[in-house]
Design a protein around this motif. Structure first.
Motif, short mmCIF file in Angstrom:
data_model
loop_
_atom_site.label_atom_id
_atom_site.label_comp_id
_atom_site.label_asym_id
_atom_site.label_seq_id
_atom_site.Cartn_x
_atom_site.Cartn_y
_atom_site.Cartn_z
N CYS A 1 0.85 -1.19 0.00
CA CYS A 1 0.00 0.00 0.00
C CYS A 1 0.89 1.24 0.00
O CYS A 1 1.78 1.37 0.85
CB CYS A 1 -0.89 -0.01 1.24
N ASN B 1 1.30 3.10 3.21
CA ASN B 1 2.07 2.46 4.27
C ASN B 1 3.57 2.72 4.12
O ASN B 1 4.36 2.30 4.95
CB ASN B 1 1.77 0.95 4.26
N CYS C 1 -4.12 2.13 -2.37
CA CYS C 1 -4.78 1.75 -1.12
C CYS C 1 -5.18 0.28 -1.20
O CYS C 1 -5.68 -0.18 -2.22
CB CYS C 1 -6.02 2.62 -0.89
N THR D 1 -7.17 -0.95 1.34
CA THR D 1 -8.34 -0.92 2.23
C THR D 1 -8.11 -1.64 3.56
O THR D 1 -9.02 -2.19 4.14
CB THR D 1 -9.62 -1.47 1.54
N ASN D 2 -6.88 -1.61 4.04
CA ASN D 2 -6.54 -2.08 5.38
C ASN D 2 -6.11 -0.87 6.21
O ASN D 2 -5.07 -0.86 6.84
CB ASN D 2 -5.39 -3.09 5.32
N CYS D 3 -6.92 0.16 6.21
CA CYS D 3 -6.54 1.47 6.73
C CYS D 3 -6.09 1.45 8.19
O CYS D 3 -5.09 2.07 8.54
CB CYS D 3 -7.67 2.47 6.53
N GLN E 1 -4.84 -1.02 9.95
CA GLN E 1 -3.56 -1.71 10.00
C GLN E 1 -2.47 -0.87 9.33
O GLN E 1 -1.35 -0.77 9.83
CB GLN E 1 -3.69 -3.05 9.30
N CYS E 2 -2.80 -0.27 8.24
CA CYS E 2 -1.85 0.54 7.48
C CYS E 2 -1.32 1.70 8.32
O CYS E 2 -0.16 2.06 8.24
CB CYS E 2 -2.54 1.06 6.23
N LEU F 1 0.52 -7.68 1.64
CA LEU F 1 -0.30 -8.85 1.38
C LEU F 1 0.53 -9.83 0.56
O LEU F 1 1.17 -9.44 -0.42
CB LEU F 1 -1.57 -8.49 0.59
N VAL G 1 -2.60 -11.11 4.86
CA VAL G 1 -1.90 -10.01 5.51
C VAL G 1 -0.66 -10.53 6.23
O VAL G 1 -0.72 -11.52 6.96
CB VAL G 1 -2.82 -9.28 6.50
N THR H 1 2.17 -8.78 8.71
CA THR H 1 2.47 -7.55 9.45
C THR H 1 3.56 -7.80 10.47
O THR H 1 3.73 -8.92 10.95
CB THR H 1 1.19 -7.02 10.13
#
Length: 84
Positions: A8, A11, A36, A38-40, A42-43, A50, A55, A57
């Protein structure tokens, strides 16, 4: 299966752009940057990517590269089981 690794652009403030560039050097990986994912939530909180839609992280960007490689190895192991 060739791994798809998605990043993203929002990020990148964590330094994930360096991880993305490093992975992009490997011709066996499909590395894609999106505006984007759409993992806002988390981002905003942690570095992430991904891998084949899952995901990955970490708390620190320095650990993200190895976490991505581990997820790819896990997927490869599952693929090997499917071939048996």
């Amino acid at each position: 299966m060739r791994p798809i690794i998605e990043f993203c652009a929002n990020n990148m403030h964590f330094g994930t752009d360096e991880v993305m560039d490093q992975l992009d050097e490997n011709p066996d990986y499909d590395v894609i940057e999106y505006g984007c994912l759409t993992n806002c939530g988390q981002c905003y909180m942690t570095p992430f990517a991904l891998v084949n839609g899952e995901v990955v992280t970490t708390d620190k960007v320095e650990d993200l590269y190895n976490a991505i490689l581990a997820k790819i190895a896990e997927a490869d192991a599952w693929d090997a089981l499917d071939l048996e």
